[in-house]
Design a protein around this motif. Structure first.
Motif, mmCIF file in Angstrom:
data_model
loop_
_atom_site.group_PDB
_atom_site.id
_atom_site.type_symbol
_atom_site.label_atom_id
_atom_site.label_comp_id
_atom_site.label_asym_id
_atom_site.label_seq_id
_atom_site.Cartn_x
_atom_site.Cartn_y
_atom_site.Cartn_z
ATOM 1 N N LYS A 182 -30.542 -6.837 12.166
ATOM 2 C CA LYS A 182 -29.389 -6.243 12.857
ATOM 3 C C LYS A 182 -28.583 -5.378 11.894
ATOM 4 O O LYS A 182 -28.145 -4.281 12.237
ATOM 5 N N ALA A 183 -28.384 -5.873 10.681
ATOM 6 C CA ALA A 183 -27.612 -5.136 9.682
ATOM 7 C C ALA A 183 -28.393 -3.917 9.176
ATOM 8 O O ALA A 183 -27.870 -2.804 9.143
ATOM 9 N N GLY A 184 -29.640 -4.133 8.808
ATOM 10 C CA GLY A 184 -30.430 -3.076 8.180
ATOM 11 C C GLY A 184 -30.859 -1.952 9.096
ATOM 12 O O GLY A 184 -30.867 -0.791 8.688
ATOM 13 N N PHE A 185 -31.225 -2.266 10.324
ATOM 14 C CA PHE A 185 -31.725 -1.226 11.232
ATOM 15 C C PHE A 185 -30.655 -0.672 12.158
ATOM 16 O O PHE A 185 -30.750 0.471 12.592
ATOM 17 N N LEU A 186 -29.649 -1.480 12.484
ATOM 18 C CA LEU A 186 -28.647 -1.041 13.458
ATOM 19 C C LEU A 186 -27.243 -0.919 12.879
ATOM 20 O O LEU A 186 -26.327 -0.487 13.574
ATOM 21 N N GLY A 187 -27.064 -1.314 11.631
ATOM 22 C CA GLY A 187 -25.762 -1.186 10.996
ATOM 23 C C GLY A 187 -24.726 -2.199 11.451
ATOM 24 O O GLY A 187 -23.531 -1.980 11.292
ATOM 25 N N VAL A 188 -25.185 -3.332 12.009
ATOM 26 C CA VAL A 188 -24.237 -4.374 12.395
ATOM 27 C C VAL A 188 -23.637 -4.944 11.105
ATOM 28 O O VAL A 188 -24.356 -5.280 10.161
ATOM 29 N N HIS A 189 -22.327 -5.028 11.053
ATOM 30 C CA HIS A 189 -21.639 -5.500 9.857
ATOM 31 C C HIS A 189 -21.785 -7.014 9.687
ATOM 32 O O HIS A 189 -21.635 -7.755 10.660
ATOM 33 N N GLU A 190 -22.069 -7.428 8.465
ATOM 34 C CA GLU A 190 -22.185 -8.855 8.178
ATOM 35 C C GLU A 190 -20.900 -9.587 8.534
ATOM 36 O O GLU A 190 -20.933 -10.717 9.029
ATOM 37 N N ASP A 191 -19.758 -8.954 8.285
ATOM 38 C CA ASP A 191 -18.467 -9.564 8.618
ATOM 39 C C ASP A 191 -18.360 -9.842 10.114
ATOM 40 O O ASP A 191 -17.788 -10.860 10.514
ATOM 41 N N THR A 192 -18.894 -8.936 10.930
ATOM 42 C CA THR A 192 -18.862 -9.122 12.389
ATOM 43 C C THR A 192 -19.700 -10.332 12.778
ATOM 44 O O THR A 192 -19.265 -11.168 13.578
ATOM 45 N N MET A 193 -20.885 -10.441 12.200
ATOM 46 C CA MET A 193 -21.772 -11.557 12.523
ATOM 47 C C MET A 193 -21.163 -12.885 12.077
ATOM 48 O O MET A 193 -21.236 -13.875 12.805
ATOM 49 N N LYS A 194 -20.551 -12.901 10.901
ATOM 50 C CA LYS A 194 -19.946 -14.136 10.393
ATOM 51 C C LYS A 194 -18.728 -14.534 11.222
ATOM 52 O O LYS A 194 -18.544 -15.700 11.544
ATOM 53 N N ALA A 195 -17.900 -13.559 11.565
ATOM 54 C CA ALA A 195 -16.651 -13.856 12.283
ATOM 55 C C ALA A 195 -16.894 -14.261 13.729
ATOM 56 O O ALA A 195 -16.194 -15.115 14.266
ATOM 57 N N HIS A 196 -17.889 -13.653 14.388
ATOM 58 C CA HIS A 196 -18.079 -13.852 15.822
ATOM 59 C C HIS A 196 -19.370 -14.579 16.189
ATOM 60 O O HIS A 196 -19.521 -15.003 17.337
ATOM 61 N N GLY A 197 -20.313 -14.683 15.264
ATOM 62 C CA GLY A 197 -21.607 -15.282 15.559
ATOM 63 C C GLY A 197 -22.564 -14.235 16.103
ATOM 64 O O GLY A 197 -22.145 -13.178 16.588
ATOM 65 N N LEU A 198 -23.854 -14.537 16.012
ATOM 66 C CA LEU A 198 -24.865 -13.581 16.472
ATOM 67 C C LEU A 198 -24.810 -13.378 17.978
ATOM 68 O O LEU A 198 -25.114 -12.295 18.475
ATOM 69 N N THR A 199 -24.474 -14.418 18.720
ATOM 70 C CA THR A 199 -24.348 -14.311 20.172
ATOM 71 C C THR A 199 -22.882 -14.018 20.477
ATOM 72 O O THR A 199 -22.085 -14.925 20.693
ATOM 73 N N SER A 200 -22.552 -12.729 20.446
ATOM 74 C CA SER A 200 -21.169 -12.319 20.676
ATOM 75 C C SER A 200 -21.130 -10.865 21.150
ATOM 76 O O SER A 200 -22.029 -10.082 20.835
ATOM 77 N N GLU A 201 -20.100 -10.539 21.899
ATOM 78 C CA GLU A 201 -19.937 -9.159 22.346
ATOM 79 C C GLU A 201 -19.710 -8.199 21.177
ATOM 80 O O GLU A 201 -20.265 -7.091 21.196
ATOM 81 N N PRO A 202 -18.936 -8.574 20.139
ATOM 82 C CA PRO A 202 -18.799 -7.632 19.030
ATOM 83 C C PRO A 202 -20.137 -7.274 18.373
ATOM 84 O O PRO A 202 -20.363 -6.111 18.017
#
Length: 166
Positions: A55-75
């Motif tokens: 998610k981070a490497g191919f789509l640019g999803v921020h690690e902070d977003t994943m940590k703060a909201h979880g992988l199953t999240s609207e953000p």
């Protein structure tokens, strides 16, 4: 109602191309679209990114977003859809993303069947307008995945029509 056929018709009639950014559905959304004759005119690219690293490497999803909201999240779903549209080789006008849990979730995680979606639309000025939702589906693993893929497609036209209200 044949949702994939309706979406291909909708996209084709407007000259739009679709990108998918899928986690839980693992390419099911793109597969449903590609099952329709003539879909090559409106399906641009599909990403399957199960892992946080993908998610981070191919789509640019921020690690902070994943940590703060979880992988199953609207953000996370929002960043996945927006990230797909921002890829250099992506010529799509619309991106749909999905991330969720199809069956038993890790302890403390969201309930089984929880699915987060986002729909991102590229505007003429290059900006992106994004919508997101969370839904819960019942059934076995692959029933949830199929229902989620169909739901993701079923909202493409709805949110396209909502863009002007934002």
């Amino acid at each position: 109602m044949d949702i994939p056929r309706q979406v291909v018709s909708f996209l084709s009639s407007r000259g739009l191309k679709l990108a998918t950014a899928e986690s839980c559905t693992a390419g099911f959304i793109a597969s449903l679209i590609s099952s329709v004759p003539g879909s090559g005119a409106c399906l641009d690219v599909g990403f399957v990114t199960y892992s946080p690293e993908g998610k981070a490497g191919f789509l640019g999803v921020h690690e902070d977003t994943m940590k703060a909201h979880g992988l199953t999240s609207e953000p996370v779903a929002r960043e996945m859809a927006e990230g797909a549209l921002q890829q250099e080789a992506c010529s799509a006008d619309v991106a749909v993303s999905n991330t969720g849990v199809a069956d038993a979730a890790p302890e403390g995680g969201p309930p089984a069947g929880t699915q987060c979606f986002a729909w991102a639309y590229r505007s003429r000025d290059g900006g992106i307008v994004t919508f997101s939702e969370t839904k819960k589906f019942e059934g076995e693993r692959n029933d949830v995945r199929r229902a989620a893929a169909l739901y993701a497609l079923s909202r493409v036209e709805h949110y396209f029509d909502q863009r002007s209200t934002r």
